[in-house]
Design an enzyme around this catalytic site. Structure first.
Site, mmCIF file in Angstrom:
data_model
loop_
_atom_site.group_PDB
_atom_site.id
_atom_site.type_symbol
_atom_site.label_atom_id
_atom_site.label_comp_id
_atom_site.label_asym_id
_atom_site.label_seq_id
_atom_site.Cartn_x
_atom_site.Cartn_y
_atom_site.Cartn_z
ATOM 1 N N TYR A 145 -2.371 5.134 10.181
ATOM 2 C CA TYR A 145 -2.401 4.711 8.777
ATOM 3 C C TYR A 145 -3.842 4.641 8.267
ATOM 4 C CZ TYR A 145 2.484 3.224 9.637
ATOM 5 O OH TYR A 145 3.815 3.168 9.975
HETATM 6 N N1 LIG Z 1 7.345 6.446 12.053
HETATM 7 C C1 LIG Z 1 7.073 5.208 11.745
HETATM 8 O O1 LIG Z 1 6.724 4.442 12.595
HETATM 9 C C2 LIG Z 1 7.239 4.756 10.353
HETATM 10 C C3 LIG Z 1 7.631 5.662 9.417
HETATM 11 C C4 LIG Z 1 7.801 5.195 8.167
HETATM 12 C C5 LIG Z 1 7.584 3.856 7.902
HETATM 13 N N2 LIG Z 1 7.182 2.998 8.847
HETATM 14 C C6 LIG Z 1 6.919 1.560 8.559
HETATM 15 O O2 LIG Z 1 7.933 1.075 7.719
HETATM 16 C C7 LIG Z 1 7.333 0.649 6.489
HETATM 17 C C8 LIG Z 1 8.298 0.905 5.365
HETATM 18 O O3 LIG Z 1 8.524 2.280 5.168
HETATM 19 P P1 LIG Z 1 7.902 3.031 3.928
HETATM 20 O O4 LIG Z 1 6.664 2.301 3.487
HETATM 21 O O5 LIG Z 1 7.808 4.477 4.289
HETATM 22 O O6 LIG Z 1 9.027 2.965 2.831
HETATM 23 P P2 LIG Z 1 9.749 1.793 2.007
HETATM 24 O O7 LIG Z 1 9.371 0.452 2.473
HETATM 25 O O8 LIG Z 1 11.183 2.186 1.980
HETATM 26 O O9 LIG Z 1 9.156 2.044 0.522
HETATM 27 C C9 LIG Z 1 7.831 1.802 0.199
HETATM 28 C C10 LIG Z 1 7.626 2.272 -1.224
HETATM 29 O O10 LIG Z 1 8.417 1.461 -2.087
HETATM 30 C C11 LIG Z 1 7.608 0.915 -3.118
HETATM 31 N N3 LIG Z 1 8.117 -0.445 -3.377
HETATM 32 C C12 LIG Z 1 8.242 -1.471 -2.504
HETATM 33 N N4 LIG Z 1 8.774 -2.538 -3.125
HETATM 34 C C13 LIG Z 1 8.977 -2.186 -4.414
HETATM 35 C C14 LIG Z 1 9.492 -2.881 -5.552
HETATM 36 N N5 LIG Z 1 9.912 -4.156 -5.482
HETATM 37 N N6 LIG Z 1 9.560 -2.208 -6.739
HETATM 38 C C15 LIG Z 1 9.142 -0.915 -6.830
HETATM 39 N N7 LIG Z 1 8.637 -0.210 -5.790
HETATM 40 C C16 LIG Z 1 8.550 -0.846 -4.580
HETATM 41 C C17 LIG Z 1 6.198 0.934 -2.588
HETATM 42 O O11 LIG Z 1 5.255 1.077 -3.631
HETATM 43 P P3 LIG Z 1 4.258 -0.146 -4.083
HETATM 44 O O12 LIG Z 1 3.113 -0.165 -3.113
HETATM 45 O O13 LIG Z 1 3.876 0.262 -5.467
HETATM 46 O O14 LIG Z 1 5.072 -1.400 -4.047
HETATM 47 C C18 LIG Z 1 6.199 2.185 -1.701
HETATM 48 O O15 LIG Z 1 5.934 3.329 -2.497
HETATM 49 C C19 LIG Z 1 6.017 1.413 6.415
HETATM 50 O O16 LIG Z 1 5.107 0.802 5.514
HETATM 51 C C20 LIG Z 1 5.598 1.375 7.852
HETATM 52 O O17 LIG Z 1 5.034 0.110 8.119
HETATM 53 C C21 LIG Z 1 7.028 3.435 10.074
#
Ligand SMILES: NC(=O)c1ccc[n+]([C@@H]2O[C@H](COP(=O)([O-])OP(=O)(O)OC[C@H]3O[C@@H](n4cnc5c(N)ncnc54)[C@H](OP(=O)(O)O)[C@@H]3O)[C@@H](O)[C@H]2O)c1
Length: 255
Positions: free
Chosen positions: A64
């Site tokens: 990250y």
């Molecule tokens: N392979 C892996 O290990 C892997 C892969 C993917 C993810 N992850 C982990 O899982 C976490 C979550 O996955 P992700 O970040 O891909 O996707 P997610 O949590 O499904 O979505 C994050 C997105 O949603 C937006 N968001 C969050 N809350 C919101 C709200 N209340 N209203 C509007 N938009 C909102 C965020 O933008 P804003 O910043 O504008 O809120 C961001 O663009 C990651 O951060 C990471 O820590 C791990």
């Protein structure tokens, strides 16, 4: 905020966890809306809001960008307030991912994460899979090295952020923690959660908002978070955000 046991690790984690991809990386992501790089001041405020809301779990990774370095500075003096989860196996440099799951690199990666996060222990370390889950599990010795690092006291718990169901099931059967994809529209990995629950393996959920696509309407976001929170076995829902208002809105749904 609700707290749940992270399987049998002895760690208690907030139902809402904080994903920190966008703390350090703005490119090569599958986000619906491309993130902008937050300032350290923005992140100080975000972490204060997160703590105030009761969030105690932070998920980061060497892949990250400089998320770990920034967290190391931001958490100075407050390390014990947080459960820190990081990963091994993937790095992201010059706009491209690189993978190395060898035992030697795994040890070095953990040592480097400890330095960047300015701590002497990592609560959870997950293999950051590139999709070849079973090859990593069977042939690379990554999980065996993580088990050794746990015995040495450098990490408290380990597992895999998997990409295949077979990899998730194996992780659920043999590790402390599994990170799995789950949302109301993405239920294929439910059997991984069920296997983990049956064995007492902790479950961290990723992509509950489909990387932002399911966050664009309040009702859709609420439905997804309420659905995931009610799945038996889920320990924490890790949502990526750099926006304090979004974090509070997500916390309000999970309250
Ligand atoms: N392979 C892996 O290990 C892997 C892969 C993917 C993810 N992850 C982990 O899982 C976490 C979550 O996955 P992700 O970040 O891909 O996707 P997610 O949590 O499904 O979505 C994050 C997105 O949603 C937006 N968001 C969050 N809350 C919101 C709200 N209340 N209203 C509007 N938009 C909102 C965020 O933008 P804003 O910043 O504008 O809120 C961001 O663009 C990651 O951060 C990471 O820590 C791990």
């Amino acid at each position: 905020m609700q707290y749940r046991e992270l399987g049998g690790t002895g760690l208690s984690v907030s139902l809402l966890g904080l994903g920190t991809v966008a703390f350090g990386r703005t490119t090569g992501l599958k986000y619906a809306v491309a993130p902008r790089r937050p300032s350290m001041r923005d992140l100080t405020q975000l972490l204060a809001v997160a703590r105030e809301a009761g969030v105690n779990l932070i998920d980061t990774a060497p892949a990250y960008g400089d998320s770990e370095q920034r967290l190391g500075k931001l958490l100075a003096g407050h390390r014990n307030d947080w459960v820190l989860c990081t990963k091994v196996g993937e790095t992201f440099e010059a706009g491209a991912s690189r993978w190395d799951f060898s035992p030697e690199y795994t040890r070095r990666s953990v040592q480097e994460s400890l330095k960047r996060l300015c701590t002497d222990r990592l609560d959870v370390v997950l293999v950051h899979s590139n999709g070849d889950d079973l090859d990593i599990i069977r042939n690379r010795g990554t999980l065996q090295m993580l088990a050794q690092l746990k015995e040495e006291g450098l990490i408290c718990a380990f597992g895999m952020s998997h990409k295949t169901i077979a990899g998730g099931l194996h992780t659920a059967e043999t590790c402390d923690v599994v990170m799995t994809t789950l949302s109301a529209a993405a239920t294929a990995e439910l059997e991984v959660v069920e296997r983990a629950r049956a064995r007492g393996c902790g479950v961290l959920v990723k992509k509950s908002l489909d990387s932002g696509r399911a966050a664009q309407g309040d009702d859709l976001r609420r439905q997804n978070l309420q659905y995931v929170a009610c799945v038996a076995g889920v320990s924490s829902i890790v949502i990526g955000t750099t926006n304090p208002a979004h974090l509070l809105a997500n916390a309000a749904v999970l309250d």
